[in-house]
Scaffold this motif. Sequence first.
Motif, PDB file in Angstrom:
ATOM      1  N   ASP A   1     -15.433 -33.250 -23.276  1.00  0.00           N
ATOM      2  CA  ASP A   1     -15.001 -32.227 -24.228  1.00  0.00           C
ATOM      3  C   ASP A   1     -15.695 -30.895 -23.892  1.00  0.00           C
TER       4      ASP A   1
ATOM      5  N   TYR B   1     -16.035 -44.186 -30.691  1.00  0.00           N
ATOM      6  CA  TYR B   1     -16.171 -43.046 -29.778  1.00  0.00           C
ATOM      7  C   TYR B   1     -17.658 -42.856 -29.545  1.00  0.00           C
TER       8      TYR B   1
ATOM      9  N   ARG C   1     -13.459 -42.885 -34.739  1.00  0.00           N
ATOM     10  CA  ARG C   1     -12.017 -42.613 -34.548  1.00  0.00           C
ATOM     11  C   ARG C   1     -11.825 -41.956 -33.193  1.00  0.00           C
TER      12      ARG C   1
ATOM     13  N   GLY D   1     -11.285 -39.134 -30.521  1.00  0.00           N
ATOM     14  CA  GLY D   1     -11.778 -37.757 -30.491  1.00  0.00           C
ATOM     15  C   GLY D   1     -10.644 -36.769 -30.296  1.00  0.00           C
ATOM     16  N   ASP D   2     -10.874 -35.578 -30.783  1.00  0.00           N
ATOM     17  CA  ASP D   2      -9.899 -34.501 -30.650  1.00  0.00           C
ATOM     18  C   ASP D   2     -10.652 -33.317 -30.028  1.00  0.00           C
TER      19      ASP D   2
ATOM     20  N   GLU E   1     -10.072 -34.845 -26.777  1.00  0.00           N
ATOM     21  CA  GLU E   1     -10.057 -35.749 -25.621  1.00  0.00           C
ATOM     22  C   GLU E   1      -8.838 -36.686 -25.640  1.00  0.00           C
TER      23      GLU E   1
HETATM   24  N1  GLY Z   1     -14.192 -34.016 -29.561  1.00  0.00           N
HETATM   25  C1  GLY Z   1     -15.088 -33.994 -30.655  1.00  0.00           C
HETATM   26  C2  GLY Z   1     -14.681 -34.831 -31.787  1.00  0.00           C
HETATM   27  O1  GLY Z   1     -13.599 -35.358 -31.820  1.00  0.00           O
HETATM   28  O2  GLY Z   1     -15.462 -34.979 -32.696  1.00  0.00           O
END
Ligand code: GLY
Length: 425
Positions: free
Chosen positions: A209, A266, A284, A286-287, A289
């Motif tokens: 990330d 994660y 959960r 990741g956002d 990724e």
């Molecule tokens: N990529 C960071 C998160 O999902 O917390």
Amino acid sequence: MNILVIGAGAREHALLRGLSQDPTAPRLHVAPGNAGMAELATLHDLSVTDAEATVALAREIAADLVVIGPEVPLVAGVSDALREAGFAVFGPSRAAAQLEGSKAFAKEVMASAGVATAAAERIAPGASSGEIEAALDRFGPTWVVKDDGLAGGKGVVVTPERAAARAHADSVLAAGNPVLLESFLDGPEVSLFCLVDGETVVPLLPAQDHKRAYDGDEGPNTGGMGAYTPLPWLPEGGVERIVTEVCEPVAREMVARGTPYSGLLYAGLAWGADGPAVVEFNARFGDPETQAVLSLLRTPLAGLLDAVARGTLAQHPPLEWEEGSAVTVVLAAEGYPDSPRKGDALRGIPGDDPQAYTLHAGTARGEGAGYVSAGGRVLSVVGKGEDLATARDRAYAAIGRIEMAGSFYRRDIGLAAVEGRIATP
Ligand code: GLY
């Protein structure tokens, strides 16, 4: 199969895209979703922490599987309510989601499981100025100061300045939350997502990330401005090491505590001189990724998530992946992360192409067929290619065509890896 996805960001759009390509052609629903998801799924209004309303919606659509995207409903116990009502759920229980919900709990689990992580100390609200100063003396420089709760990836300050560390600690304590001080872990960061079903752990591709807002890792921490997968610089056997040294011991520890983990674990890690050490866990996907990682998954996603939800992951065939790399770049609104402006029109969103496509996060319907911004992270553009440089080129060519007043994106997602500037100690 009816599948209900809970959430509204580009991560959930990536999940829906993956599920829509499953050969079983599931019927997809999303709550609350966003405007860009309407082509893939039926949208439903929902407050994602309202367990009763979520159960009612799952009943209304006769859901065979509920996939919970964000951490907030998990920590609020929405998965427990759904399971009690008889639904198959992808996402851990409230008790297991404490691995993300409380950093102090995660440290305790890691200590019991013998997992390498940063040294940490908790400061409770009400601590005196002298106690805070004494705790700061025991850390830094560099100081790592965290809000010991859910802060959407934005509750961490990493700083060489003691005054900035103190200021962040004061603001977290003033909000009534405990502060966690941690020793700084050196080395490149890795995000490894593992499907976990009790003691069964199946890793996805490793990703990285980019959390700071601006190029060169400058600016404030954000939820994530872009990511790439896999990691060309990761030592041979790196994923297996993380699985055996981190994720499997934690999974066994959660079983031993009577709170088995079921869902996506994660592991956010730094790869230091002694190998992987945990920076944090999330409960959960990741956002951002996920947008890159799922783009390379060949294994049908619905069956995979369903196997985790029904406790049959151990019988699932090994995962299959496309060769090559994927990159995702986030288009953010002016003012993100502090005070993103909303309501700006979006133009030039490229049409769907298997090698370069757009996932929606903070968007709403504008006039006519168009979209306007409705959040800080507005879109995630995904590029794929036979190598990282090609994937980057495709992602940047696509995002370069999008127009939105005041918007910005990082130009260096995955660049250090392409240029061979990342090495493990
Ligand atoms: N990529 C960071 C998160 O999902 O917390």
